[in-house]
Structure formats: structure tokens, C-alpha cells
Design an enzyme around this catalytic site. Structure first.
Site: not given
Length: 133
Positions: A40, A42, A65, A74
Site C-alpha cells: 500500500h 504507506e 488500513c 498499514c
């Protein structure tokens, strides 16, 4: 938001999230959501941060998330990184698996969280990509 757009179209069905990490007013890393099962935004950005930097601020278009899907949480990864002191989130994720829980994880670890800068602009961009239920 320009970083978010770099995720398209390969991030689908995930939303095109962008992340920028700053140290002392200097951008040191940028990340965007990769195809499902890959990092993702991040995590992509965190992978670029030199080990010797501290007191970092993360700017992210969508709440990190909180759940483990095809990739780990994350929010948990950010909260485990002692170099992060603040996270600025444009919008809360309406996905019921998240919806504020990522923010709660960060705050529970003592990370300052600010919600809402450029909310309207980011919301208009991300709305078509977000889960409603």
C-alpha cells in the site's frame, strides 16, 4: 493527490492512495498503492526512508488500513515505526473494516493524528473508488 494518481489503474480494486513522508519540512519519500497483494502507499513510502531520520510526519490521502487483508495493516506498520511522530490524514476510510480503527491504532501508540486537510478535494477524487458498505 498527484502521488495518488500514480496508483491508477493498477491498484484496482483498491483505492488509489498517495503517501508523502516529511522530515523537517523536506519530502524524503513518496508512495502509492500498488496492485492487490503488493505494498500500500504507506508501506511503499516507508521502504524509502533512511534509518537515521526521526520525528517524521506522514501525509496520506486515506486513513491507513487497520486490518490484514492481502497485505498487513498499514496502521500497525506505522505505529510500530518509532520514527513516526505525526500522521496527517485527508479522509477517514468508509470501509467498515477500517472506518476510524486505523486512526485509533495510531493514537493508541502515541502518534499525533490530524484529520481533514484538503478533505473536500481528496474526497471528490477518491469517492468513486471507496467501499460504501
Amino acid at each position: 493527490m498527484a502521488v495518488s494518481k500514480r496508483a491508477l489503474p493498477n491498484c484496482a480494486p483498491n483505492p488509489p492512495v498517495g503517501c508523502v513522508i516529511v522530515a523537517e519540512d523536506d519530502i524524503i519519500a513518496q508512495g502509492f498503492t500498488h496492485p492487490p497483494g503488493e505494498p500500500h502507499a504507506e508501506i511503499h513510502a516507508l521502504s524509502q526512508v533512511p534509518d537515521n531520520l526521526n520525528n517524521l510526519t506522514i501525509y496520506v490521502t486515506l486513513e491507513p488500513c487497520s486490518f490484514f487483508g492481502k497485505t498487513p495493516s498499514c496502521a500497525e506498520a506505522i505505529s510500530a515505526d518509532s520514527r513516526i511522530s505525526k500522521v496527517v490524514v485527508a479522509i477517514i476510510d468508509p470501509d467498515p473494516r477500517n472506518n476510524g480503527m486505523g486512526i485509533n491504532i495510531l493514537r493508541a501508540k502515541g502518534i499525533e493524528v490530524i484529520i481533514g486537510p484538503i478533505h473536500e478535494k481528496v474526497s471528490a477524487f477518491l469517492r468513486p473508488f471507496l467501499q460504501k458498505n
